[in-house]
Design a protein around this motif. Structure first.
Motif, PDB file in Angstrom:
ATOM      1  N   ASP A  49     -21.840  -1.764  27.269  1.00  0.00           N
ATOM      2  CA  ASP A  49     -20.582  -2.122  26.449  1.00  0.00           C
ATOM      3  C   ASP A  49     -20.071  -3.572  26.687  1.00  0.00           C
ATOM      4  O   ASP A  49     -20.273  -4.221  27.801  1.00  0.00           O
ATOM      5  N   ALA A  50     -19.693  -4.441  25.813  1.00  0.00           N
ATOM      6  CA  ALA A  50     -19.245  -5.729  25.858  1.00  0.00           C
ATOM      7  C   ALA A  50     -18.297  -5.920  26.737  1.00  0.00           C
ATOM      8  O   ALA A  50     -18.658  -7.104  27.587  1.00  0.00           O
ATOM      9  N   ILE A  51     -17.393  -5.004  27.156  1.00  0.00           N
ATOM     10  CA  ILE A  51     -16.327  -5.706  27.857  1.00  0.00           C
ATOM     11  C   ILE A  51     -16.948  -5.463  29.441  1.00  0.00           C
ATOM     12  O   ILE A  51     -16.570  -6.169  30.306  1.00  0.00           O
ATOM     13  N   PRO A  55     -15.199 -15.797  32.445  1.00  0.00           N
ATOM     14  CA  PRO A  55     -13.694 -16.162  32.081  1.00  0.00           C
ATOM     15  C   PRO A  55     -13.339 -15.485  30.793  1.00  0.00           C
ATOM     16  O   PRO A  55     -14.069 -15.682  29.736  1.00  0.00           O
ATOM     17  N   ASP A  56     -12.079 -15.190  30.624  1.00  0.00           N
ATOM     18  CA  ASP A  56     -11.726 -14.525  29.437  1.00  0.00           C
ATOM     19  C   ASP A  56     -11.546 -15.869  28.457  1.00  0.00           C
ATOM     20  O   ASP A  56     -11.756 -15.391  27.001  1.00  0.00           O
ATOM     21  N   SER A  57     -11.562 -16.917  28.760  1.00  0.00           N
ATOM     22  CA  SER A  57     -11.677 -17.883  27.793  1.00  0.00           C
ATOM     23  C   SER A  57     -12.739 -18.202  27.157  1.00  0.00           C
ATOM     24  O   SER A  57     -12.985 -19.087  26.240  1.00  0.00           O
ATOM     25  N   TYR A  58     -13.917 -17.625  27.821  1.00  0.00           N
ATOM     26  CA  TYR A  58     -15.326 -17.975  27.215  1.00  0.00           C
ATOM     27  C   TYR A  58     -15.461 -16.877  25.990  1.00  0.00           C
ATOM     28  O   TYR A  58     -15.377 -15.619  26.152  1.00  0.00           O
ATOM     29  N   GLY A  59     -15.821 -17.480  24.706  1.00  0.00           N
ATOM     30  CA  GLY A  59     -16.258 -16.803  23.452  1.00  0.00           C
ATOM     31  C   GLY A  59     -17.726 -16.288  23.836  1.00  0.00           C
ATOM     32  O   GLY A  59     -18.428 -16.837  24.608  1.00  0.00           O
ATOM     33  N   TRP A  60     -18.371 -15.610  22.845  1.00  0.00           N
ATOM     34  CA  TRP A  60     -19.476 -15.397  23.021  1.00  0.00           C
ATOM     35  C   TRP A  60     -20.387 -16.378  22.625  1.00  0.00           C
ATOM     36  O   TRP A  60     -21.715 -16.409  23.206  1.00  0.00           O
ATOM     37  N   SER A  61     -19.994 -17.537  21.994  1.00  0.00           N
ATOM     38  CA  SER A  61     -20.738 -18.758  21.736  1.00  0.00           C
ATOM     39  C   SER A  61     -20.880 -19.555  22.961  1.00  0.00           C
ATOM     40  O   SER A  61     -21.861 -20.110  23.286  1.00  0.00           O
ATOM     41  N   ASP A  62     -19.743 -19.475  23.737  1.00  0.00           N
ATOM     42  CA  ASP A  62     -19.787 -20.163  25.138  1.00  0.00           C
ATOM     43  C   ASP A  62     -20.700 -19.506  25.948  1.00  0.00           C
ATOM     44  O   ASP A  62     -21.465 -20.181  26.956  1.00  0.00           O
ATOM     45  N   ILE A  99     -17.269  -7.782  18.580  1.00  0.00           N
ATOM     46  CA  ILE A  99     -18.850  -7.413  19.281  1.00  0.00           C
ATOM     47  C   ILE A  99     -18.478  -6.514  20.287  1.00  0.00           C
ATOM     48  O   ILE A  99     -17.474  -6.497  21.331  1.00  0.00           O
ATOM     49  N   THR A 100     -18.930  -5.236  20.306  1.00  0.00           N
ATOM     50  CA  THR A 100     -18.773  -3.894  21.099  1.00  0.00           C
ATOM     51  C   THR A 100     -19.672  -3.918  21.870  1.00  0.00           C
ATOM     52  O   THR A 100     -19.441  -3.000  22.986  1.00  0.00           O
ATOM     53  N   LYS A 101     -20.939  -4.083  21.725  1.00  0.00           N
ATOM     54  CA  LYS A 101     -22.076  -3.782  22.787  1.00  0.00           C
ATOM     55  C   LYS A 101     -23.140  -4.837  22.729  1.00  0.00           C
ATOM     56  O   LYS A 101     -23.125  -5.785  21.643  1.00  0.00           O
ATOM     57  N   ILE A 133     -28.361  -9.718  22.918  1.00  0.00           N
ATOM     58  CA  ILE A 133     -28.550  -9.223  21.420  1.00  0.00           C
ATOM     59  C   ILE A 133     -27.008  -8.274  21.222  1.00  0.00           C
ATOM     60  O   ILE A 133     -26.757  -7.398  22.050  1.00  0.00           O
ATOM     61  N   LYS A 134     -26.196  -9.119  20.303  1.00  0.00           N
ATOM     62  CA  LYS A 134     -24.860  -8.566  20.115  1.00  0.00           C
ATOM     63  C   LYS A 134     -24.829  -7.561  18.967  1.00  0.00           C
ATOM     64  O   LYS A 134     -25.224  -7.844  18.046  1.00  0.00           O
ATOM     65  N   GLU A 135     -23.921  -6.444  19.192  1.00  0.00           N
ATOM     66  CA  GLU A 135     -23.512  -5.750  17.836  1.00  0.00           C
ATOM     67  C   GLU A 135     -22.115  -5.655  17.847  1.00  0.00           C
ATOM     68  O   GLU A 135     -21.204  -5.540  18.834  1.00  0.00           O
ATOM     69  N   LYS A 136     -21.772  -5.721  16.553  1.00  0.00           N
ATOM     70  CA  LYS A 136     -20.406  -5.724  16.216  1.00  0.00           C
ATOM     71  C   LYS A 136     -19.960  -4.396  15.514  1.00  0.00           C
ATOM     72  O   LYS A 136     -20.787  -3.597  14.805  1.00  0.00           O
ATOM     73  N   SER A 137     -18.742  -4.154  15.721  1.00  0.00           N
ATOM     74  CA  SER A 137     -17.915  -2.829  15.077  1.00  0.00           C
ATOM     75  C   SER A 137     -16.811  -3.683  14.298  1.00  0.00           C
ATOM     76  O   SER A 137     -15.775  -4.135  15.078  1.00  0.00           O
ATOM     77  N   GLY A 138     -16.919  -3.954  12.926  1.00  0.00           N
ATOM     78  CA  GLY A 138     -16.178  -4.697  12.209  1.00  0.00           C
ATOM     79  C   GLY A 138     -16.163  -6.005  12.671  1.00  0.00           C
ATOM     80  O   GLY A 138     -17.256  -6.696  12.680  1.00  0.00           O
ATOM     81  N   ARG A 139     -14.879  -6.827  13.071  1.00  0.00           N
ATOM     82  CA  ARG A 139     -15.052  -8.391  13.448  1.00  0.00           C
ATOM     83  C   ARG A 139     -15.490  -8.403  14.946  1.00  0.00           C
ATOM     84  O   ARG A 139     -15.800  -9.430  15.371  1.00  0.00           O
TER      85      ARG A 139
END
Length: 318
Positions: free
Chosen positions: A166-168, A177-184, A217-219, A209-215
């Motif tokens: 799970d992404a979280i 850190p919460d401030s990091y996006g996936w690109s970071d 990333i969930t997995k 490898i990232k999977e999206k649900s809607g907008r």
């Protein structure tokens, strides 16, 4: 790196490897060194879980695996390890756990008083499955906390070559850190982790490898490859092991008359019972020498020592 330490392995539950914790990189090193030394001081397969495990660990044994083993630094790490919150997957990462009842560096810096709470003994001892095994020196050679955590995950599932999160959960395990996006995460973390692991271990081609649900990333799926470096090292180790066995163990291959009689009784048993005894003896042999799989060299050594281990089973020593 000392050749004596190069192949030393530490084992612990995968629940620890995938726990959420606040250990620093150095504290992770000290923590696993404590686990390794404590397991080496007793029969780690037969530890009572009815009371806390209390041990007095020689600090010299712990420090020999560490880079930067100044007493003040080790003492501070031990204090922090004692206070650190650990969250386990079995609790759905919701309950705060403190693993130790006591953990203290003696005033003369010679011993570490170690008291593990009884409910967590199963995480480090009496392991029968669902555990992680890796080289302790390889782990402590890594500098980044992120690299160490990814290493623990990969060593837990290494032969699967991937693991889904799970992404979280993934972010929490690595304490990103919460401030990091996936690109970071890709640029600032994963690239550096990939280089560090590739330079210090046989792990390569790490990807996320990232999977999206809607907008959102969930997995995420962590993928990796293993080079043959470990295989080559294992061959060297096995050759050294064979020499040791030839010099030491094989000197004792002549059984006493009592043991010979036990082995004769074993040979007269029905095939089903013989198979159970044989497998138990061989599994113990493989565990004792630290090689979980067979090859021609190991098979050769086994044939020379089979009687010894079968008799141990017959005597109830295994």
């Amino acid at each position: 790196m000392s050749e004596d330490l190069k192949y030393e392995m530490v084992e612990y539950s995968k629940d620890v490897a995938t726990s959420i914790n606040e250990f620093s990189a150095y504290e992770l090193d000290v923590f696993l060194c404590l686990v390794y030394v404590s397991r080496s001081m007793l029969d780690h397969r037969k530890v009572s879980e009815t009371e806390n495990l209390k041990l007095e660990l020689p600090s010299s044994m712990v420090k020999k695996f560490l880079t930067g083993a100044h007493n003040s630094r080790v003492k501070k790490a031990i204090e922090n390890i004692f206070d650190t919150k650990v969250y386990l997957k079995d609790d759905k990462y919701t309950k705060v756990r403190h693993l130790f009842e006591g953990l203290d560096y003696s005033s003369d810096y010679k011993t570490i008083d170690f008291e593990l709470k009884k409910e967590y003994i199963k995480l480090f001892y009496n392991l029968s499955g669902n555990f992680t095994q890796h080289k302790i020196k390889e782990f402590t050679s890594l500098k980044s906390r992120y690299a160490k955590r990814i290493y623990q995950i990969i060593m837990s599932y290494k032969n699967l070559y991937k693991w889904e999160f799970d992404a979280i959960e993934f972010r929490k395990i690595l304490d990103i850190p919460d401030s990091y996006g996936w690109s970071d995460i890709d640029v600032k973390l994963m690239r550096k982790i990939k280089v560090e692991l590739q330079n210090n271990t046989n792990i390569s081609d790490i990807s996320l490898i990232k999977e999206k649900s809607g907008r959102n990333i969930t997995k995420v799926t962590l993928k990796w490859k293993l080079s043959n470096t470990e295989v080559l090292e294992e061959i060297d180790f096995i050759e050294e092991l064979e020499e040791v066995i030839e010099e030491n163990i094989l000197e004792r291959k002549q059984l006493s008359s009592e043991s010979e009689k036990l082995y004769e009784n074993y040979m007269k048993m029905n095939d089903a019972i013989k198979k159970i005894i044989y497998e138990k003896a061989k599994n113990y042999f493989l565990e004792e020498i630290g090689i979980p799989k067979e090859n021609k060299t190991i098979d050769k050594i086994w044939k020379k020592t089979e009687k010894l281990y079968v008799v141990k089973v017959m005597k109830g020593d295994i």
